[in-house]
Write a protein that holds these residues in place. Structure first.
Motif, PDB file in Angstrom:
ATOM      1  N   HIS A  38       1.347  -0.967   0.122  1.00 16.54           N
ATOM      2  CA  HIS A  38      -0.120  -0.127   0.131  1.00 16.54           C
ATOM      3  C   HIS A  38       0.703   1.348  -0.182  1.00 16.54           C
ATOM      4  O   HIS A  38       2.165   1.587   0.139  1.00 16.54           O
ATOM      5  CB  HIS A  38      -1.059   0.120   1.089  1.00 16.54           C
ATOM      6  CG  HIS A  38      -1.628  -1.002   1.354  1.00 16.54           C
ATOM      7  ND1 HIS A  38      -3.228  -1.232   1.086  1.00 16.54           N
ATOM      8  CD2 HIS A  38      -1.033  -1.887   2.143  1.00 16.54           C
ATOM      9  CE1 HIS A  38      -3.016  -1.617   1.330  1.00 16.54           C
ATOM     10  NE2 HIS A  38      -2.261  -3.104   2.436  1.00 16.54           N
ATOM     11  N   CYS A  42      -2.809   5.475   1.910  1.00 14.93           N
ATOM     12  CA  CYS A  42      -4.162   4.801   1.845  1.00 14.93           C
ATOM     13  C   CYS A  42      -5.029   4.668   3.150  1.00 14.93           C
ATOM     14  O   CYS A  42      -4.183   3.700   3.920  1.00 14.93           O
ATOM     15  CB  CYS A  42      -3.606   3.289   0.878  1.00 14.93           C
ATOM     16  SG  CYS A  42      -5.127   2.322   0.368  1.00 14.93           S
ATOM     17  N   GLU A  44      -6.994   2.267   3.714  1.00 14.59           N
ATOM     18  CA  GLU A  44      -7.314   0.978   4.112  1.00 14.59           C
ATOM     19  C   GLU A  44      -6.391   0.527   5.419  1.00 14.59           C
ATOM     20  O   GLU A  44      -6.662  -0.522   5.773  1.00 14.59           O
ATOM     21  CB  GLU A  44      -6.288   0.021   2.998  1.00 14.59           C
ATOM     22  CG  GLU A  44      -7.866  -0.338   1.945  1.00 14.59           C
ATOM     23  CD  GLU A  44      -9.216  -1.016   2.120  1.00 14.59           C
ATOM     24  OE1 GLU A  44      -8.596  -2.464   2.304  1.00 14.59           O
ATOM     25  OE2 GLU A  44     -10.162  -0.532   1.200  1.00 14.59           O
ATOM     26  N   CYS A  86      -1.919  -3.750  -3.884  1.00 13.19           N
ATOM     27  CA  CYS A  86      -3.747  -2.726  -2.977  1.00 13.19           C
ATOM     28  C   CYS A  86      -4.345  -1.856  -4.397  1.00 13.19           C
ATOM     29  O   CYS A  86      -3.504  -1.441  -5.234  1.00 13.19           O
ATOM     30  CB  CYS A  86      -4.061  -1.995  -2.044  1.00 13.19           C
ATOM     31  SG  CYS A  86      -5.208  -1.236  -1.226  1.00 13.19           S
ATOM     32  N   ALA A  88      -7.152  -0.195  -3.779  1.00 11.31           N
ATOM     33  CA  ALA A  88      -7.781   1.232  -3.134  1.00 11.31           C
ATOM     34  C   ALA A  88      -6.309   2.141  -3.470  1.00 11.31           C
ATOM     35  O   ALA A  88      -6.934   3.148  -4.574  1.00 11.31           O
ATOM     36  CB  ALA A  88      -7.874   1.126  -2.092  1.00 11.31           C
ATOM     37  N   CYS A  89      -5.335   2.143  -3.620  1.00  8.94           N
ATOM     38  CA  CYS A  89      -4.503   2.786  -3.439  1.00  8.94           C
ATOM     39  C   CYS A  89      -3.696   3.002  -4.827  1.00  8.94           C
ATOM     40  O   CYS A  89      -2.942   4.168  -4.717  1.00  8.94           O
ATOM     41  CB  CYS A  89      -3.155   3.254  -1.855  1.00  8.94           C
ATOM     42  SG  CYS A  89      -2.568   1.557  -1.901  1.00  8.94           S
TER      43      CYS A  89
HETATM   44 ZN   LIG Z   1      -3.944  -0.189   0.291  1.00  7.43          ZN
END
Ligand SMILES: [Zn+2]
Length: 215
Positions: A38, A42, A44, A86, A88-89
């Motif tokens: 990550h 992030c 998360e 990841c 998300a990021c």
């Molecule tokens: Zn992430």
């Protein structure tokens, strides 16, 4: 690169100070399946999802570095595989602009950057203390040190946060040029509500959490 085990305060402090850095989320025994890379910003790996988030405890480990290749090399060495990335990021996507972390713990609208930084420092620290049942003794000096400032440099911003009922109980004296470094700082229930895990708690539960910080 540092490997953080059983030390959430150190972990949170690291990600706060290395916003351009990277974190490899894994377990004590790193394997192909449990490694995710990550960015340090992030959500998360920053947000406290539940009140009992375990970032680096109960077998969880975070390897942190300013350079992601160090973490990939470490993963190869430990487990023989590159970490998962990841979604998300997108840690390796260099075209991606760094996200701003609006909605992060301790952020409120209409505050200056310094005010938000102070609020985040106090709230994140309070959450860690609550999660780990530790005694909370944050002072103005601690907050200033986190932000590489002097108490005088953060006094005006802190007064504003007290005025907005986000921080409390700094000192009884008024019209100070600088808050004393040893004055204690506490978040209010309103400040705690900026953390997603606390946002749903009712007023009574929130007050109980605040009271447990004051004991
Ligand atoms: Zn992430």
């Amino acid at each position: 690169m540092i490997i953080i085990l059983n030390d959430d305060p150190v972990y949170v402090s690291w990600i706060r100070r290395h916003r351009d850095g990277f974190v490899l989320d894994t377990r004590r025994k790193a394997t192909k399946r449990n490694m995710t890379l990550h960015r340090a910003i992030c959500p998360e790996i920053r947000k406290s999802k539940s009140k009992r988030t375990h970032w680096t405890t109960r077998g969880k480990v975070k390897a942190c570095a300013e350079n992601h290749t160090e973490l990939t090399d470490w993963a190869l060495e430990q487990a023989g595989y590159e970490p998962r990335l990841c979604h998300a990021c997108n840690p390796l996507d260099e075209t991606l602009p760094l996200e701003t972390d609006s909605g992060d713990a301790g952020s409120e609208r209409d505050l200056t950057k310094l005010e938000n930084d102070i609020l985040s420092a106090v709230v994140e620290s309070a959450v860690i203390h609550l999660d780990n049942d530790l005694e909370f003794r944050m002072t103005v000096g601690d907050v200033a040190e986190y932000l590489s400032k002097t108490p005088a440099q953060i006094t005006t911003a802190m007064c504003h946060l007290v005025g907005r009922h986000l921080l409390e109980n700094l000192t009884t004296a008024s019209n100070l040029a600088a808050f004393p470094a040893d004055a204690h700082v506490f978040p209010t229930t309103r400040a705690l509500k900026t953390v997603p895990a606390f946002a749903e708690l009712d007023a009574e539960r929130l007050q109980a959490e605040i009271d447990s910080l004051h004991r």
